[in-house]
Design a protein around this motif. Sequence first.
Motif, short mmCIF file in Angstrom:
data_model
loop_
_atom_site.label_atom_id
_atom_site.label_comp_id
_atom_site.label_asym_id
_atom_site.label_seq_id
_atom_site.Cartn_x
_atom_site.Cartn_y
_atom_site.Cartn_z
N ILE A 117 27.45 30.12 31.71
CA ILE A 117 27.37 30.18 33.11
C ILE A 117 25.77 29.67 33.46
CG2 ILE A 117 27.01 31.73 35.20
CD1 ILE A 117 28.99 33.93 33.72
N ASN A 118 25.69 28.49 33.81
CA ASN A 118 24.40 27.88 34.02
C ASN A 118 23.55 27.89 32.94
OD1 ASN A 118 25.17 27.90 36.85
ND2 ASN A 118 23.74 29.67 37.36
N GLY A 119 24.12 27.50 31.77
CA GLY A 119 23.40 27.28 30.51
C GLY A 119 23.04 28.56 29.71
N TRP A 120 23.54 29.72 30.32
CA TRP A 120 23.47 31.07 29.60
C TRP A 120 24.81 31.21 28.84
CZ3 TRP A 120 25.35 35.99 31.57
CH2 TRP A 120 25.11 37.18 30.74
N SER A 121 24.98 31.57 27.53
CA SER A 121 26.27 32.22 26.93
C SER A 121 25.61 33.43 26.28
CB SER A 121 26.44 30.85 25.72
OG SER A 121 26.54 29.87 26.28
N PRO A 122 26.53 34.48 27.04
CA PRO A 122 26.33 35.75 26.45
C PRO A 122 27.13 36.12 25.09
CG PRO A 122 27.86 35.79 28.42
CD PRO A 122 27.39 34.35 28.30
N ARG A 123 26.57 36.97 24.49
CA ARG A 123 27.34 37.31 23.10
C ARG A 123 27.59 38.73 23.19
NH1 ARG A 123 23.63 35.81 18.41
NH2 ARG A 123 22.28 36.62 19.73
N GLU A 180 36.30 36.19 25.76
CA GLU A 180 36.16 34.71 25.21
C GLU A 180 34.82 34.22 25.44
OE1 GLU A 180 38.96 32.43 27.24
OE2 GLU A 180 38.25 32.73 29.25
N PRO A 181 34.41 33.18 24.78
CA PRO A 181 33.01 32.59 25.07
C PRO A 181 32.98 31.84 26.24
CG PRO A 181 34.05 31.59 22.96
CD PRO A 181 34.87 32.62 23.45
N VAL A 182 31.77 32.33 26.92
CA VAL A 182 31.63 31.90 28.42
C VAL A 182 30.06 31.28 28.51
CG1 VAL A 182 31.17 33.97 29.21
CG2 VAL A 182 31.77 32.56 30.75
#
Length: 715
Positions: A391-397, A387-389
Amino acid sequence: MATRTRKRPAAPRWRRILLWTLGSGFAVALLAFAALAVAVMNARASLPSFSELKSSPNGQMIRVRAADGTILVSLGPSYGEWVPYADIPPVMREAMVAVEDRRFRSHWGVDPVAVARIVKFAFDNHGTGRRLQGASTITQQVARTIFLSNSYTVSRKLREAVLALALERKFTKDQILELYLNKVYFGGGAYGIDAASRRFFGHPATTLDLSESAVIAGLVKAPSHYSPTADAEAAVGRAGVVLQLMQETGAISASEAAAANPHAVKLAPEPKQNSVRYFTDWALPQLETLIDETSAPLDVWTTLDLSMQRAADQAIRANAPAGVQGALVSVDRDGAVRAMVGGKDYVSSIYNRATQATRQPGSAFKLFVYLAALEAGYKPEDQVVDEPVTINGWSPRNSSGRFSGAMSLRSAFAYSINTVAAKLGRDVGYGTVADMGRRFGITTPIDTRPAMVLGTSDVRLLDMTRAFASVSQKGVAVTPYGITRVTAEGAVIYQHQVDTSRVLVAPYVAAQMTDLLQTAVATGTGRAAQIGRPVAGKTGTTSSNKDGWFLGFSSGLTTGVWMGRDDAHAVGGLQGGTAPARAFASFMRKAVASRPVENFETQVTLPEWQEEPDAESYYGEPDNGVFVDQDGYPVGGPQQDEGYLPPQPEGGQPEDPTPRETLDQDWLDRALGRNPPREAAPPQRTPYDPRRPMPGEPRRPVERPPYDPEGRPYQ
């Protein structure tokens, strides 16, 4: 009447001058002869014994052998075996005397006929700058080879003559000819007839025939010009001259000269100098730390399997796209490097992308993320959510661009789901993941920002291959090595010992990781790596398709493949599951064909008290393998722990790392041949340097890619 005594008329003035000149000349000649006699006697007294001259230092030769004994390369001067006079074929002795010094048996070390020729040459060519040539006897050449340099000066020629006369006073003609034939340079790095015979014909000098002897005898005048491997026609023509001279001196008959056929001489095949040299460039610097022998000829026995090396070379050439470089390393279960390809073509580029290049591994780095998670208590069957996540401003795809919801850890790994890897890294700690990478042999710095779980830290292919090999060995550290033993004059002076004492993770963790890796090949992104038997592995692809990786193992053999451009530009369609996985499969089908099929042990049940080894089991002993410097060259001794890069505080610089030990730069410079020692030191074996050419090759610099990892040209 007394008789008057008639006064004798005075001698003419010219006669007095002549008598004075003759007397003075005789006195000077007598003094010169006496001085020469004293010089010769002093030189004779200071000459070593014949046995000492036989064993005098010649410069070290190193023969590098594959696992089956085949010679891969020969480095340094080659001296072969010493051949006693009685064992030297008579045709070889007579050929050398005929072409180099036909009055050898009659002069006293200096040939008066040759001296007269020198005087005439000097008068005829005064002021032209031409050198005097062809005047040295065999004895003079022995004196120059053993005691003097090749500088062309009058004083050196005088010393050479004195030494030649002294040699003739101390040794027999047969002894002098034996010294000459065993020490003179014949080209191609070969000193002495045995080295020359093995170099050019592939057999000992004791079996030389007339035609072969004529070819070798003809080399001394101009070794590089008349070398049969460099110019066969010139060598054959020169051999014809030698046969003619042998006939003129009566060494052979006209019928024997006519029967000889230098054109039919069979030359030894040239050793292959392409991809094998990537391996030798990596392995040979290790000699500096493994042995102390600096003068005796060495035979270095290596782990390289020539059939696997050919298969690796073919796999890279056939599968790497046009304009793309490729590298492959294959490591056996004990750490023996069986194949190493550092690029498509060694001749055009000696830069070793298997050991020197540092590139982002992409999802292949998830090996360490999942190892850390499994060690922390996760199980392959545990449910996780794609699911979208953030972490510290980083959003992996994900590479697919979509999210799949709940799935098992096994499926998340098989399909390389980035969001799940990000969550796992967050849960176990990015420092823990970095520590796992260091534990498994990553020698380059590891970042600890959240994106590190997707392989943003540069690594080396050899290090990554080593990590996968350690997983295949149930969590026991595997240290790659290339040298099995070293012999000097038949005696073993180094023998590699495999260390299996260092446990990296508990066996059940390695078994679960193998389960995940096997699934990735069976049903996930690594399907192109299937070879018809159990395979475990992982793909890796970096942003914009700049790098493609596949690393995996089967039947005890672990192989890593990398592909990409040296300038780090994008390559359309390059993914770990495409060309790299296909190259892996192409190589492994041939490499493991003769090995038994091995099923993976993915279920390990241990007594409760054994499930978690204590800290001493993991870290009690330092790894005793060979590690690399910043250029990818191996250095010996225990690993110097560089640690990982600490987390960066907001708006500031990274915290100061813990002080670390550093390698001795003086030693490193010497080992890599970069700079001469800073202080004068006793003669030592010249460290192996890939920039040093093989005989007949031009010298080339050690290369690096023309671009940095971001695609910017180096300044």
